[in-house]
Design an enzyme around this catalytic site. Structure first.
Site, short mmCIF file in Angstrom:
data_model
loop_
_atom_site.label_atom_id
_atom_site.label_comp_id
_atom_site.label_asym_id
_atom_site.label_seq_id
_atom_site.Cartn_x
_atom_site.Cartn_y
_atom_site.Cartn_z
N ILE A 66 1.12 2.65 -6.88
CA ILE A 66 0.77 2.11 -8.20
C ILE A 66 0.86 3.17 -9.31
CG2 ILE A 66 -0.57 0.07 -7.57
CD1 ILE A 66 -2.77 2.58 -8.46
N ILE A 124 -19.25 -4.96 -0.81
CA ILE A 124 -18.64 -5.99 0.03
C ILE A 124 -18.80 -5.61 1.50
CG2 ILE A 124 -16.51 -7.24 0.58
CD1 ILE A 124 -17.68 -7.73 -2.28
N ASP A 165 0.88 -1.18 0.00
CA ASP A 165 0.00 0.00 0.00
C ASP A 165 0.91 1.22 0.00
OD1 ASP A 165 -2.23 1.80 0.36
OD2 ASP A 165 -3.31 0.19 1.34
N ILE A 166 0.27 2.40 -0.08
CA ILE A 166 1.07 3.63 0.08
C ILE A 166 1.04 4.10 1.54
CG2 ILE A 166 1.20 4.73 -2.19
CD1 ILE A 166 -1.43 6.16 -1.44
N TYR A 207 -15.79 6.65 -11.05
CA TYR A 207 -15.42 5.30 -10.58
C TYR A 207 -15.85 4.26 -11.61
CZ TYR A 207 -15.62 1.21 -7.38
OH TYR A 207 -15.47 -0.02 -6.78
N1 LIG Z 1 -15.49 -2.47 -1.06
C1 LIG Z 1 -16.42 -2.79 -1.95
O1 LIG Z 1 -17.62 -2.86 -1.64
C2 LIG Z 1 -16.04 -3.07 -3.36
C3 LIG Z 1 -14.75 -2.94 -3.79
N2 LIG Z 1 -14.44 -3.19 -5.10
C4 LIG Z 1 -13.07 -3.02 -5.55
O2 LIG Z 1 -12.17 -3.65 -4.65
C5 LIG Z 1 -10.98 -2.89 -4.55
C6 LIG Z 1 -10.67 -2.61 -3.11
O3 LIG Z 1 -11.73 -1.86 -2.56
P1 LIG Z 1 -11.68 -1.39 -1.03
O4 LIG Z 1 -10.70 -2.20 -0.27
O5 LIG Z 1 -13.06 -1.30 -0.55
O6 LIG Z 1 -11.12 0.09 -1.21
P2 LIG Z 1 -10.44 1.02 -0.11
O7 LIG Z 1 -10.73 2.42 -0.49
O8 LIG Z 1 -10.77 0.56 1.27
O9 LIG Z 1 -8.90 0.70 -0.33
C7 LIG Z 1 -8.20 1.19 -1.44
C8 LIG Z 1 -6.72 1.14 -1.11
O10 LIG Z 1 -6.02 1.69 -2.22
C9 LIG Z 1 -4.88 2.34 -1.68
N3 LIG Z 1 -4.31 3.29 -2.62
C10 LIG Z 1 -4.79 4.50 -3.00
N4 LIG Z 1 -3.93 5.12 -3.83
C11 LIG Z 1 -2.89 4.27 -4.01
C12 LIG Z 1 -1.66 4.34 -4.73
N5 LIG Z 1 -1.35 5.41 -5.46
N6 LIG Z 1 -0.82 3.29 -4.68
C13 LIG Z 1 -1.12 2.21 -3.92
N7 LIG Z 1 -2.24 2.08 -3.20
C14 LIG Z 1 -3.12 3.11 -3.24
C15 LIG Z 1 -5.43 3.03 -0.42
O11 LIG Z 1 -4.37 3.39 0.45
C16 LIG Z 1 -6.35 1.96 0.13
O12 LIG Z 1 -5.68 1.11 1.05
C17 LIG Z 1 -11.20 -1.64 -5.42
O13 LIG Z 1 -10.58 -1.83 -6.66
C18 LIG Z 1 -12.70 -1.56 -5.56
O14 LIG Z 1 -13.06 -0.97 -6.77
C19 LIG Z 1 -15.36 -3.58 -6.01
C20 LIG Z 1 -16.66 -3.69 -5.64
C21 LIG Z 1 -17.09 -3.52 -4.28
C1 LIG Z 2 -19.91 -1.27 -4.92
C2 LIG Z 2 -18.59 -0.62 -4.93
O1 LIG Z 2 -17.88 -0.73 -5.89
C3 LIG Z 2 -18.16 0.19 -3.77
N1 LIG Z 2 -18.49 -0.41 -2.52
C4 LIG Z 2 -18.80 1.56 -3.82
O2 LIG Z 2 -19.90 1.69 -3.25
O3 LIG Z 2 -18.22 2.45 -4.43
#
Ligand SMILES: NC(=O)C1=CN([C@@H]2O[C@H](COP(=O)(O)OP(=O)(O)OC[C@H]3O[C@@H](n4cnc5c(N)ncnc54)[C@H](O)[C@@H]3O)[C@@H](O)[C@H]2O)C=CC1
Ligand SMILES: CC(=O)[C@H](N)C(=O)O
Length: 301
Positions: A30, A148, A11-12, A118
């Site tokens: 990234i 999720i 992570d960052i 997004y």
């Molecule tokens: N949480 C959900 O309900 C859902 C998530 N997703 C996908 O799953 C993935 C993870 O989602 P979450 O964990 O909920 O998101 P989150 O917002 O909790 O975590 C995202 C992470 O990306 C990191 N990040 C941001 N900029 C960065 C950079 N420049 N370099 C490296 N890391 C960086 C942040 O520090 C953070 O830890 C995403 O791609 C999201 O689109 C898809 C559908 C549903």
């Molecule tokens: C469904 C997703 O991708 C995420 N939890 C959001 O609400 O942005």
């Protein structure tokens, strides 16, 4: 593929405390391709799971950053995967659909005209990944997740309320919801989400009829999740203070997903429904938020 000897997290920012035992951890930005490459080469990585992204609500508040992290980040991991022959998983989302998509039983292949940055960047990730697969043979794989639900605090999405509601139920006995009571969205519990990633990554390439599949758990409204919590905490209350930005996003997303292709191709089947999710969320969050008070130690003789 599993365990701390096989997985490296990155992570960052520093990882939250309590997760130190899980695996080694390193800094990777990234947006900096060489930082991804350094981690891949130094650790002999063969599979990249690219989670970093800005979610739907925060993305609307910072469009240039969302384009950069969600767009350039994907370009970088695809280039590194191509150069180092990596298997690459990038999650997609129900946010990759929009108001012109059929909202009930949304199929894998349908109209994708999202109205959030997004969603736009996630459609880009799906298409660019599939393009790199076709043109360069990159083993790109993606799953379109619903919201999720896990005990990790949410990162700025539209479905976040479905996590926060459990925290609030235990800490305050009341949740103020930013979506209308009858807003139905598809969701999935954490364990099913991780299972789907592992199962899809294990599936031989020749069995995949798609590179991007829908997967889902179950759908519910704020009213219904509140009712499920009330079965265990009868005094729990929900009130509504609608956020117009998140409501508009939710109203443009599917109410339910058709994941029959994943079920057919690689035997996908979720285990958790709403009741099982409420049960485990309240159990895990009780342990996390309300640890038992230490009994006074008996004086030693
Ligand atoms: N949480 C959900 O309900 C859902 C998530 N997703 C996908 O799953 C993935 C993870 O989602 P979450 O964990 O909920 O998101 P989150 O917002 O909790 O975590 C995202 C992470 O990306 C990191 N990040 C941001 N900029 C960065 C950079 N420049 N370099 C490296 N890391 C960086 C942040 O520090 C953070 O830890 C995403 O791609 C999201 O689109 C898809 C559908 C549903
Ligand atoms: C469904 C997703 O991708 C995420 N939890 C959001 O609400 O942005």
């Amino acid at each position: 593929m599993y365990g701390k000897d096989s997985v490296i997290l990155s992570d960052i920012c520093k990882r939250p405390s309590g997760f130190e035992h899980l695996s080694p951890f390193c800094y990777v930005n990234i947006l900096d391709k060489s930082s991804i490459e350094e981690a891949v080469v130094n650790n002999n990585i063969d599979t990249l799971i690219h989670f970093s992204a800005l979610l739907s609500a925060v993305g609307e508040n910072n469009v240039p950053l969302a384009i950069s992290v969600n767009g350039r980040g994907v370009e970088n991991v695809l280039e590194v995967s191509k150069a180092h022959n990596l298997k690459l998983f990038i999650p997609s989302t129900i946010g990759a659909f929009g108001p012109t998509t059929t909202r009930d039983g949304t199929p894998d292949l349908t109209i994708q005209r999202p109205r959030t940055i997004y969603g736009v960047t996630k459609v880009y990730a799906e298409l660019l990944g599939e393009y790199y697969h076709e043109k360069y043979g990159v083993d790109f794989r993606s799953l379109r997740f619903p919201g999720i639900i896990s005990t990790v605090e949410p990162g700025g999405g539209t479905t976040d309320y479905a996590i926060k509601i459990y925290y609030d139920a235990l800490l305050n006995g009341k949740h103020i919801c930013y979506l209308k009571p009858d807003t139905e969205l598809p969701m999935m519990y954490d364990t099913d989400c991780m299972t789907s990633v592992v199962q899809m990554l294990h599936t031989p390439s020749e069995n995949l009829s798609l590179r991007t599949y829908n997967v889902t758990g179950f759908s519910f409204t704020p009213e219904q999740i509140a009712e499920s919590i009330r079965k265990r905490i009868p005094t729990f209350q929900i009130e509504y203070n609608i956020c117009p930005i998140r409501q508009k996003i939710a109203d443009s997303w599917p109410r339910s997903l058709d994941d029959s292709t994943a079920r057919r191709d690689w035997a996908w089947k979720p285990e958790y429904d709403l009741e099982a999710t409420t049960e485990i969320m309240l159990e895990l969050l009780t342990a996390k938020l309300l640890p038992p008070k230490n009994e006074p130690k008996l004086a030693t003789m």
